[in-house]
Design an enzyme around this catalytic site. Structure first.
Site, short mmCIF file in Angstrom:
data_model
loop_
_atom_site.label_atom_id
_atom_site.label_comp_id
_atom_site.label_asym_id
_atom_site.label_seq_id
_atom_site.Cartn_x
_atom_site.Cartn_y
_atom_site.Cartn_z
N ASN A 101 39.54 38.63 47.63
CA ASN A 101 40.83 37.99 47.88
C ASN A 101 41.06 37.76 49.38
O ASN A 101 40.12 37.68 50.15
CB ASN A 101 41.98 38.72 47.20
CG ASN A 101 43.07 37.71 46.82
OD1 ASN A 101 43.88 37.35 47.65
ND2 ASN A 101 43.05 37.23 45.59
N ARG A 102 42.33 37.65 49.80
CA ARG A 102 42.61 37.04 51.10
C ARG A 102 42.92 38.01 52.23
O ARG A 102 43.50 39.07 52.00
CB ARG A 102 43.79 36.06 50.96
CG ARG A 102 43.43 34.86 50.11
CD ARG A 102 44.63 33.97 49.87
NE ARG A 102 44.24 32.79 49.08
CZ ARG A 102 44.02 32.82 47.77
NH1 ARG A 102 44.15 33.94 47.09
NH2 ARG A 102 43.65 31.73 47.13
N HIS A 127 37.68 35.90 49.80
CA HIS A 127 36.47 36.44 49.17
C HIS A 127 35.31 36.65 50.14
O HIS A 127 34.17 36.29 49.85
CB HIS A 127 36.04 35.56 48.00
CG HIS A 127 37.05 35.49 46.89
ND1 HIS A 127 37.90 36.53 46.57
CD2 HIS A 127 37.36 34.49 46.00
CE1 HIS A 127 38.67 36.19 45.55
NE2 HIS A 127 38.38 34.95 45.19
N HIS A 196 34.41 38.94 39.63
CA HIS A 196 35.20 37.72 39.45
C HIS A 196 34.82 36.97 38.17
O HIS A 196 34.77 35.73 38.16
CB HIS A 196 35.02 36.83 40.69
CG HIS A 196 36.15 35.90 40.97
ND1 HIS A 196 36.61 34.97 40.06
CD2 HIS A 196 36.92 35.74 42.06
CE1 HIS A 196 37.59 34.28 40.58
NE2 HIS A 196 37.82 34.74 41.81
N SER A 197 34.58 37.70 37.08
CA SER A 197 34.27 37.03 35.80
C SER A 197 35.50 36.32 35.25
O SER A 197 36.61 36.82 35.36
CB SER A 197 33.78 38.05 34.76
OG SER A 197 32.50 38.51 35.11
N TYR A 198 35.27 35.15 34.65
CA TYR A 198 36.32 34.41 33.96
C TYR A 198 36.10 34.63 32.46
O TYR A 198 35.06 34.23 31.92
CB TYR A 198 36.20 32.91 34.21
CG TYR A 198 36.52 32.43 35.61
CD1 TYR A 198 35.76 32.82 36.71
CD2 TYR A 198 37.57 31.53 35.83
CE1 TYR A 198 36.04 32.33 37.98
CE2 TYR A 198 37.86 31.05 37.10
CZ TYR A 198 37.09 31.45 38.17
OH TYR A 198 37.37 30.96 39.42
N ASP A 268 48.22 33.85 39.71
CA ASP A 268 47.16 34.15 40.68
C ASP A 268 47.73 35.18 41.64
O ASP A 268 47.96 34.91 42.81
CB ASP A 268 46.74 32.87 41.41
CG ASP A 268 45.50 33.08 42.29
OD1 ASP A 268 45.01 34.22 42.36
OD2 ASP A 268 45.05 32.09 42.92
N GLU A 333 40.69 40.74 38.13
CA GLU A 333 39.90 41.28 39.24
C GLU A 333 40.54 42.59 39.71
O GLU A 333 41.54 42.57 40.40
CB GLU A 333 39.86 40.27 40.38
CG GLU A 333 39.31 38.91 39.98
CD GLU A 333 39.81 37.81 40.91
OE1 GLU A 333 39.55 37.87 42.12
OE2 GLU A 333 40.47 36.88 40.43
#
Ligand code: GLA
Length: 369
Positions: A101-102, A127, A196-198, A268, A333
Site C-alpha cells: 500500500n501507500r 506497493h 495481493h490475490s484477487y 479500497d 490484503e
C-alpha cells in the site's frame, strides 16, 4: 496378531493417509527477458490445489469445489507467464513490498533521516515502488506441505534502507492455504508485506463479486484523503457503508453517496481489525450464495485492505479470454496500516537489526450445501 503388530500397522496406515493428503510438485512456468527461469509449485491437498510461482512469489491459481463438487479457480491470474509480464498494474497474486500500500509523497523519516522512495501513484508511493517485490524473482525451496520463497532486497533497493531478507512460506493444510512471513534487516528500515490475490468465489469468469456477502471483523477503518493516504483518524464504521460487522452483500452500498467510496471508486480501504496486533484472529468471511463457496481469512496483522478491483478496466484477459473488468475480483490484503511510517500512532512498521518480524495469514475454503 500381536498388539505390537497391530500398532505398527495402524501407524503405517496413518502415515499413508497423511501422505495421501498433501503433495508438492515443481515445473518451469516461463523465463524473464534476461533468461531467468520461473518455477511454479503445485500444492495439493484433499480439498484444494494451489499454484505459486517464483516471480513475485505469486499465487497463480487456487482450485476448490463448490456446493455441487464442481472445481473452479477462485483467484484471478493468467495461464501463461507472458500474461504476468504484460501486466504491470494489477499485482495479481503477488507478495507486495517492501511496503504494501501507500507511503505519502514516497517520503518518511527514520532515525532522523529522510528517505525518498518512488512516487508511482499520483505523487505517492504504492506497493514498494516502481520495481516492488511483486516484480522480482524469489528463490524457492520445498518444505513440508508447501514451498518457501526467499528474497533478499539490498540496502537502498527502491530507496529503502537496510538489506531486508524476507521468507514467505505457503503451505496447504486440508482446506487452508497458510502464508507465514518472516523478515529481518541489517539496518533500521520499514516493512509491510502482504499478499495481493484477487478472489472470486464464483470462479474466474463468473462475473463480478458484487453479489458475494462479506463479514469484516472490524469496528473502525482508516479514512483517507483523495490520494488514498490515511488522515490518521480511526473512524467508526457504525451507520456507514463501511460497516461489515454483519455479513452484507458487497454491492449493496458500494454506490452510496459516501465520501470514502467516492474517493476510491468503490471499496479500497484499510479496516482496523478487532484484537491485538500479533495475535491470530478472524479478519473476514466471504460467502458466494450462487456457488456456496465460503472463504475465511485469519491473520496476525492489525489491518486488512478490502479492495473491490476498482481499477480493473477490461484491459487484461485471463484464461480462455475472460475479461478482467471492474469488480471481477476482491482483495483482502492483511497488513499494517497504509502510510504507517508517517503516523506514529499506528502500529509500527519499523524493523531493526536483531529483530525478526513474523506474520501469518490463512485463507480457508469450504462450501455450504
Ligand atoms: C491496493 C491499493 C489499490 C490498488 C490496488 C492495485 O489494493 O489500495 O488502490 O492500487 O492495490 O491496483
Amino acid at each position: 496378531m500381536t498388539t505390537r503388530w497391530l500398532g505398527v500397522m495402524l501407524l503405517s496406515m496413518t502415515i499413508a493417509t497423511v501422505a495421501a493428503h498433501g503433495s508438492v510438485t515443481k515445473a518451469e512456468f516461463g523465463k524473464t527477458s534476461d533468461g531467468t527461469a520461473i518455477e511454479i509449485y503445485t500444492l495439493k491437498s484433499d480439498a484444494v490445489e494451489a499454484r505459486v510461482m517464483t516471480y513475485g512469489a505469486r499465487v497463480v491459481s487456487i482450485k476448490t469445489a463448490d456446493k455441487n463438487g464442481n472445481v473452479a479457480d477462485v483467484v484471478l491470474g493468467y495461464d501463461s507467464f507472458a500474461g504476468y509480464l504484460a501486466d504491470g498494474k494489477t499485482y495479481f497474486g503477488a507478495i507486495v513490498g517492501r511496503y504494501g500500500n501507500r507511503i505519502a509523497k514516497g517520503e518518511f523519516v527514520l532515525d532522523g533521516k529522510t528517505y525518498q522512495v518512488p512516487k508511482n501513484n499520483d505523487g505517492n508511493s504504492l506497493h514498494g515502488g516502481t520495481v516492488g517485490f511483486d516484480k522480482l524473482v524469489w528463490k524457492a525451496r520445498e518444505v513440508a506441505e508447501g514451498v518457501e520463497m526467499t528474497l533478499v532486497s539490498k540496502d537502498g533497493d527502491q530507496g529503502y534502507p537496510g538489506t531486508l531478507t524476507a521468507h514467505v512460506r505457503y503451505t496447504l493444510h486440508h482446506n487452508a492455504l497458510r502464508i507465514d512471513y518472516s523478515m529481518t534487516t541489517d539496518k533500521d528500515t520499514v516493512v509491510n508485506l502482504t499478499n495481493h490475490s484477487y478472489f472470486n468465489l464464483g470462479g474466474v469468469g463468473s462475473g463480478t463479486i458484487l453479489g458475494e456477502e462479506m463479514m469484516l471483523a472490524a469496528d473502525k477503518y482508516t479514512p483517507t484523503d483523495k490520494g488514498l493516504i490515511p488522515t490518521g483518524e480511526l473512524a467508526s464504521v457504525e451507520g456507514t457503508p463501511m460497516d461489515f460487522r454483519k455479513a452484507t452483500v458487497i454491492g449493496k452500498r458500494i454506490n452510496d453517496n459516501f465520501e470514502a467510496l467516492k474517493l476510491a471508486g468503490g471499496y479500497d480501504h484499510n479496516w482496523v481489525l478487532r484484537g491485538a496486533n500479533g495475535e491470530i484472529k478472524t479478519a473476514a468471511r466471504v460467502h458466494d450464495p450462487v456457488s456456496g463457496r465460503v472463504m475465511t481469512v485469519t491473520t496476525t496483522e492489525p489491518g486488512v485492505q478490502f479492495y473491490t478491483g476498482n481499477f480493473l478496466d477490461g484491459t487484461f484477459h485471463g484464461p480462455g479470454g475472460v475479461v478482467y473488468a471492474k469488480n471481477t475480483g476482491l482483495c483482502l490484503e492483511t497488513q499494517h496500516y497504509p502510510d504507517s511510517p508517517n503516523h506514529p500512532s499506528f502500529p509500527t512498521t519499523e524493523l531493526k537489526p536483531g529483530q525478526t518480524r513474523h506474520s501469518m495469514t490463512t485463507f480457508t475454503f469450504s462450501a455450504d450445501k
